[in-house]
Design an enzyme around this catalytic site. Structure first.
Site, short mmCIF file in Angstrom:
data_model
loop_
_atom_site.label_atom_id
_atom_site.label_comp_id
_atom_site.label_asym_id
_atom_site.label_seq_id
_atom_site.Cartn_x
_atom_site.Cartn_y
_atom_site.Cartn_z
CB SER A 39 -0.91 0.01 1.23
OG SER A 39 -1.53 1.27 1.39
NE ARG B 138 -3.73 5.40 -2.39
CZ ARG B 138 -2.76 5.27 -3.30
NH1 ARG B 138 -2.04 6.32 -3.66
NH2 ARG B 138 -2.50 4.10 -3.86
CB THR B 139 -3.20 1.75 3.93
OG1 THR B 139 -4.40 1.75 3.16
CG2 THR B 139 -3.50 1.19 5.31
CG ASN C 225 -12.20 -4.06 -0.75
OD1 ASN C 225 -12.33 -3.34 -1.73
ND2 ASN C 225 -11.03 -4.51 -0.34
CB SER D 293 -8.62 -5.83 -6.18
OG SER D 293 -9.63 -4.85 -6.25
CG MET D 294 -2.77 -5.69 -4.89
SD MET D 294 -1.88 -5.12 -3.43
CE MET D 294 -3.10 -4.00 -2.72
CB CYS E 120 -10.14 4.27 -3.03
SG CYS E 120 -10.07 2.75 -4.00
NE ARG F 51 -6.96 5.55 3.66
CZ ARG F 51 -6.50 4.60 2.85
NH1 ARG F 51 -6.78 4.64 1.56
NH2 ARG F 51 -5.79 3.61 3.32
#
Length: 358
Positions: free
Chosen positions: A92, A94-95, A201, A269-270, A305, A334
């Protein structure tokens, strides 16, 4: 130091004086109600578990920290002496950056743990990992493949567990989206958000929370890519309870019509790389363009996102880089919402600025 404290107290007094003299009685009552909400010691796995007031409280604390730290240049070591374990099964930008920089900015110590750094679910059970980390740190953020991993950690840990992303939901992303929209539109209630893309998600987290904030939700996914049935049922229940509209369709233009906000995310997505060719083919016609937005409201904006993967086409450049795009403020938020979250789960912090309008 005493001069700085006097200045801060003076600033807070001016805020509160303005708030109490200019805000309607009902609004002050709502602020008092949110002030009594406490989330200390809670885990944050899914927005399904949080009431409207609890979500609003998280956003209020986040907005408060952003104002005081970014705009007022205050130093708030609210997490001094505390540490967070950051478990990342998935990479990741941003997270990781939002959590690591935000926790450090509040005086705490972030510890980044990749899959190869720890034994989670391989040489050591999730139960043992949860109990070990409970004795070594104050809170855990885990970005995992399976939501069941989070549930196992939460069951055995004696400290709060935060969902940094799972196959079921991505609640920390949605907090950032809501703060971004609140800042842009001034309030959230009555907005229409249109999701165009995969039933993933991120969408699940929108569906488990939008109605609680008075947000109407319109969803367009290709056949076979709809959100999970249990999530649809929960969203329908919430929509009925809170008097909002919920629309599910396979037509992107129908979803975009009358919308304030157009939202999408990557179609691959991953963990779905082997499906890429099929997915890109199945999502033909779902790219967000200015043509898609022609039926949206005049004040429409765009969210994503991130990451927007190179070579993928869920949104074109004309929309993505346009003045209507809130993508980069959304990414910055975030940090502020992650900060608001950990402060709310670890402390009894009370916001100093007037309550945000919801």
């Amino acid at each position: 130091m005493s001069t700085k404290i006097l200045s801060l107290n003076s600033t807070v007094f001016k805020w509160m004086k303005t708030f109490h003299t200019s805000c309607p009685r009902g609004f002050r009552t709502a602020a008092a109600s949110l002030s009594s909400v406490s989330l200390k010691g809670r885990s944050f796995l899914t927005l399904k578990d949080f009431s409207p007031d609890e979500i609003k409280r998280l956003l209020w604390v986040s907005g408060d920290l952003k104002h005081r730290i970014k705009h007022e240049k205050q130093y708030l070591p609210l997490l001094q002496g505390k540490s967070i374990a950051m478990i990342f099964e998935k990479r990741s930008t941003r997270t990781r950056m939002s959590t690591e920089t935000g926790f450090a900015l509040l005086g705490g110590h972030p510890c980044f743990l990749k899959s190869e750094d720890i034994h989670l679910g391989v040489n050591e059970s999730s139960t043992d990992t949860a109990r070990v980390l409970s004795g070594l740190c104050d809170i855990v953020l885990a970005r995992v493949y399976s939501h069941s991993t989070l549930e196992e950690l939460d069951k055995e840990a004696s400290i709060p567990i935060i969902n940094g992303l799972s196959d079921l939901s991505h609640p920390i992303q949605i907090l950032a989206d809501y703060l971004t929209l609140q800042e842009h539109y001034g309030s959230l209630s009555g907005l229409t958000v249109s999701w165009i893309g995969d039933g993933n998600n991120v969408l699940h987290s929108f569906m488990m929370s939008a109605a609680k904030l008075g947000i109407h939700l319109k969803i367009a996914t290709p056949k076979g890519y709809e959100p999970e049935k249990s999530v649809i049922e929960e969203a329908q229940r919430l929509s009925k309870e809170h008097g909002t509209k919920l629309v599910l369709t396979n037509d992107p233009m129908e979803a975009a019509h009358g919308s304030n906000v157009l939202v999408t995310s990557t179609w691959v997505s991953m963990g779905q790389e082997e499906e890429k060719k099929k997915r890109l083919n199945d999502f033909k016609g779902y790219q967000i363009t200015m043509q898609t937005a022609r039926g949206a409201k005049p004040d429409w904006t765009f969210l994503h996102c991130l990451p927007r993967k190179m070579g993928e086409v869920e949104v074109d450049d004309e929309v993505f880089y346009s003045p209507r795009s809130l993508v980069f403020p959304e990414a910055e938020n975030r940090k502020w919402t992650n900060m608001g979250l950990v402060v709310s789960l670890l402390t009894d912090y009370s916001p100093q600025i007037p309550m945000l309008k919801f």
